[in-house]
Motif scaffolding. Structure first.
Motif, PDB file in Angstrom:
ATOM      1  N   THR A 224       6.612  -1.719   5.236  1.00  0.00           N
ATOM      2  CA  THR A 224       7.211  -2.921   6.144  1.00  0.00           C
ATOM      3  C   THR A 224       6.349  -4.046   6.252  1.00  0.00           C
ATOM      4  OG1 THR A 224       5.740  -1.971   7.797  1.00  0.00           O
ATOM      5  CG2 THR A 224       7.844  -0.816   7.695  1.00  0.00           C
ATOM      6  N   PRO A 225       6.945  -5.027   6.648  1.00  0.00           N
ATOM      7  CA  PRO A 225       5.730  -6.389   6.915  1.00  0.00           C
ATOM      8  C   PRO A 225       4.522  -6.067   7.289  1.00  0.00           C
ATOM      9  CG  PRO A 225       8.081  -6.842   7.537  1.00  0.00           C
ATOM     10  CD  PRO A 225       8.017  -5.460   7.452  1.00  0.00           C
ATOM     11  N   ARG A 226       4.293  -4.823   8.093  1.00  0.00           N
ATOM     12  CA  ARG A 226       3.101  -4.577   9.105  1.00  0.00           C
ATOM     13  C   ARG A 226       2.253  -3.785   8.107  1.00  0.00           C
ATOM     14  NH1 ARG A 226       5.091  -2.989  14.971  1.00  0.00           N
ATOM     15  NH2 ARG A 226       3.193  -1.930  14.487  1.00  0.00           N
TER      16      ARG A 226
ATOM     17  N   ALA B  70      -2.998   0.126   2.500  1.00  0.00           N
ATOM     18  CA  ALA B  70      -1.931   1.776   2.911  1.00  0.00           C
ATOM     19  C   ALA B  70      -0.921   1.761   1.859  1.00  0.00           C
ATOM     20  CB  ALA B  70      -1.259   1.131   4.236  1.00  0.00           C
ATOM     21  N   LEU B  71      -0.520   0.689   1.368  1.00  0.00           N
ATOM     22  CA  LEU B  71       0.667   0.629   0.133  1.00  0.00           C
ATOM     23  C   LEU B  71       0.013   1.271  -1.251  1.00  0.00           C
ATOM     24  CD1 LEU B  71       2.588  -2.665   0.522  1.00  0.00           C
ATOM     25  CD2 LEU B  71       3.339  -0.556   1.164  1.00  0.00           C
ATOM     26  N   VAL B  72      -1.456   0.937  -1.511  1.00  0.00           N
ATOM     27  CA  VAL B  72      -1.862   1.348  -2.564  1.00  0.00           C
ATOM     28  C   VAL B  72      -1.999   2.998  -2.505  1.00  0.00           C
ATOM     29  CG1 VAL B  72      -4.101   1.270  -3.768  1.00  0.00           C
ATOM     30  CG2 VAL B  72      -3.096  -0.508  -3.383  1.00  0.00           C
ATOM     31  N   ARG B  73      -2.623   3.321  -1.220  1.00  0.00           N
ATOM     32  CA  ARG B  73      -2.924   4.809  -0.914  1.00  0.00           C
ATOM     33  C   ARG B  73      -1.431   5.491  -1.023  1.00  0.00           C
ATOM     34  NH1 ARG B  73      -6.552   5.857   3.953  1.00  0.00           N
ATOM     35  NH2 ARG B  73      -8.027   7.075   2.433  1.00  0.00           N
ATOM     36  N   GLU B  74      -0.402   4.842  -0.388  1.00  0.00           N
ATOM     37  CA  GLU B  74       0.914   5.469  -0.552  1.00  0.00           C
ATOM     38  C   GLU B  74       1.381   5.736  -1.698  1.00  0.00           C
ATOM     39  OE1 GLU B  74       5.500   4.676   1.248  1.00  0.00           O
ATOM     40  OE2 GLU B  74       3.754   4.221   2.443  1.00  0.00           O
ATOM     41  N   ALA B  75       1.379   4.718  -2.910  1.00  0.00           N
ATOM     42  CA  ALA B  75       1.702   4.848  -4.178  1.00  0.00           C
ATOM     43  C   ALA B  75       0.935   5.806  -4.791  1.00  0.00           C
ATOM     44  CB  ALA B  75       1.515   3.417  -4.710  1.00  0.00           C
ATOM     45  N   LEU B  76      -0.248   5.949  -4.745  1.00  0.00           N
ATOM     46  CA  LEU B  76      -1.060   6.869  -5.461  1.00  0.00           C
ATOM     47  C   LEU B  76      -0.704   8.496  -5.023  1.00  0.00           C
ATOM     48  CD1 LEU B  76      -4.709   5.677  -5.259  1.00  0.00           C
ATOM     49  CD2 LEU B  76      -3.367   5.441  -7.113  1.00  0.00           C
ATOM     50  N   GLU B  77      -0.389   8.656  -3.863  1.00  0.00           N
ATOM     51  CA  GLU B  77       0.149   9.966  -3.108  1.00  0.00           C
ATOM     52  C   GLU B  77       1.329  10.233  -3.838  1.00  0.00           C
ATOM     53  OE1 GLU B  77       1.270  11.528   0.998  1.00  0.00           O
ATOM     54  OE2 GLU B  77      -0.676  10.525   1.002  1.00  0.00           O
TER      55      GLU B  77
ATOM     56  N   GLY C 189      -5.962  -9.019  -1.043  1.00  0.00           N
ATOM     57  CA  GLY C 189      -6.998  -8.158  -0.076  1.00  0.00           C
ATOM     58  C   GLY C 189      -6.493  -7.039   0.297  1.00  0.00           C
ATOM     59  N   ASP C 190      -7.442  -6.321   0.725  1.00  0.00           N
ATOM     60  CA  ASP C 190      -6.879  -4.885   1.362  1.00  0.00           C
ATOM     61  C   ASP C 190      -6.405  -5.027   2.555  1.00  0.00           C
ATOM     62  OD1 ASP C 190      -7.943  -3.288  -0.696  1.00  0.00           O
ATOM     63  OD2 ASP C 190      -9.899  -2.810   0.036  1.00  0.00           O
ATOM     64  N   ALA C 191      -6.570  -6.081   3.436  1.00  0.00           N
ATOM     65  CA  ALA C 191      -6.194  -6.013   4.485  1.00  0.00           C
ATOM     66  C   ALA C 191      -4.806  -7.054   4.706  1.00  0.00           C
ATOM     67  CB  ALA C 191      -7.094  -6.625   5.715  1.00  0.00           C
ATOM     68  N   GLU C 192      -4.554  -7.967   3.643  1.00  0.00           N
ATOM     69  CA  GLU C 192      -3.362  -8.626   3.562  1.00  0.00           C
ATOM     70  C   GLU C 192      -2.066  -7.832   3.787  1.00  0.00           C
ATOM     71  OE1 GLU C 192      -3.369 -12.178   1.196  1.00  0.00           O
ATOM     72  OE2 GLU C 192      -5.122 -11.232   0.271  1.00  0.00           O
ATOM     73  N   ARG C 193      -0.939  -8.400   3.889  1.00  0.00           N
ATOM     74  CA  ARG C 193       0.143  -7.786   4.162  1.00  0.00           C
ATOM     75  C   ARG C 193       1.156  -8.262   3.036  1.00  0.00           C
ATOM     76  NH1 ARG C 193      -1.677  -7.819   9.888  1.00  0.00           N
ATOM     77  NH2 ARG C 193      -1.847  -5.737  10.271  1.00  0.00           N
TER      78      ARG C 193
ATOM     79  N   GLN D   8       5.367 -12.180   0.731  1.00  0.00           N
ATOM     80  CA  GLN D   8       6.499 -12.359  -0.020  1.00  0.00           C
ATOM     81  C   GLN D   8       7.687 -13.282   0.838  1.00  0.00           C
ATOM     82  OE1 GLN D   8       8.243  -8.705  -1.205  1.00  0.00           O
ATOM     83  NE2 GLN D   8       9.722  -9.602  -2.641  1.00  0.00           N
ATOM     84  N   GLU D   9       7.417 -13.057   2.115  1.00  0.00           N
ATOM     85  CA  GLU D   9       8.603 -13.686   3.107  1.00  0.00           C
ATOM     86  C   GLU D   9       8.025 -15.157   3.125  1.00  0.00           C
ATOM     87  OE1 GLU D   9       8.984 -12.217   6.800  1.00  0.00           O
ATOM     88  OE2 GLU D   9       9.603 -10.126   6.001  1.00  0.00           O
ATOM     89  N   LEU D  10       6.773 -15.459   3.060  1.00  0.00           N
ATOM     90  CA  LEU D  10       6.217 -16.837   3.572  1.00  0.00           C
ATOM     91  C   LEU D  10       6.039 -17.740   2.191  1.00  0.00           C
ATOM     92  CD1 LEU D  10       3.292 -15.718   5.923  1.00  0.00           C
ATOM     93  CD2 LEU D  10       5.403 -16.796   6.298  1.00  0.00           C
ATOM     94  N   TRP D  11       6.007 -16.992   0.976  1.00  0.00           N
ATOM     95  CA  TRP D  11       5.749 -17.966  -0.132  1.00  0.00           C
ATOM     96  C   TRP D  11       6.498 -17.283  -1.274  1.00  0.00           C
ATOM     97  CZ3 TRP D  11       4.009 -16.934  -5.236  1.00  0.00           C
ATOM     98  CH2 TRP D  11       3.595 -18.240  -5.887  1.00  0.00           C
ATOM     99  N   LYS D  12       7.360 -18.255  -1.774  1.00  0.00           N
ATOM    100  CA  LYS D  12       8.336 -18.089  -2.891  1.00  0.00           C
ATOM    101  C   LYS D  12       7.871 -18.865  -3.934  1.00  0.00           C
ATOM    102  CE  LYS D  12      12.012 -16.117   0.028  1.00  0.00           C
ATOM    103  NZ  LYS D  12      11.239 -15.101   0.533  1.00  0.00           N
TER     104      LYS D  12
END
Length: 89
Positions: free
Chosen positions: A2-4, A9-16, A53-57, A62-66
């Motif tokens: 999600t955008p939040r 968190a995404l890296v951790r989820e992908a590894l799992e 960065g780890d804390a970036e979303r 993706q929504e803000l810069w194309k």
């Protein structure tokens, strides 16, 4: 995702999801890669890579810069040690 969700968190989820130890997330980084078709056989070829960065979303990014027309972006998970080696060159 999600955008939040943070990059960490995404890296951790992908590894799992791929059966790797999610506690190894510190060894990996999410990268924002901009590129375009043009490699061998018309394959997508990355031209610019930026470690997110780890804390970036990422979905918010993706929504803000194309990218400009003719270019596209994708997110890739890379080993931090490989990123360090590339920076040293």
């Amino acid at each position: 995702a999600t955008p939040r969700c943070s990059a960490r968190a995404l890296v951790r989820e992908a590894l799992e999801r791929y059966g790797l130890d999610p506690e190894d997330f510190a060894r990996f980084a999410l990268c924002d890669v901009v590129g375009r078709p043009g490699g061998p056989g018309g394959a997508w070829q990355g031209e610019h890579l930026r470690e997110v960065g780890d804390a970036e979303r990422p979905l918010l990014l993706q929504e803000l810069w194309k990218p400009k027309a003719g270019w596209s972006r994708r997110f890739e998970i890379r080993r931090r040690e490989d990123l360090e080696r590339e920076r040293e060159r």
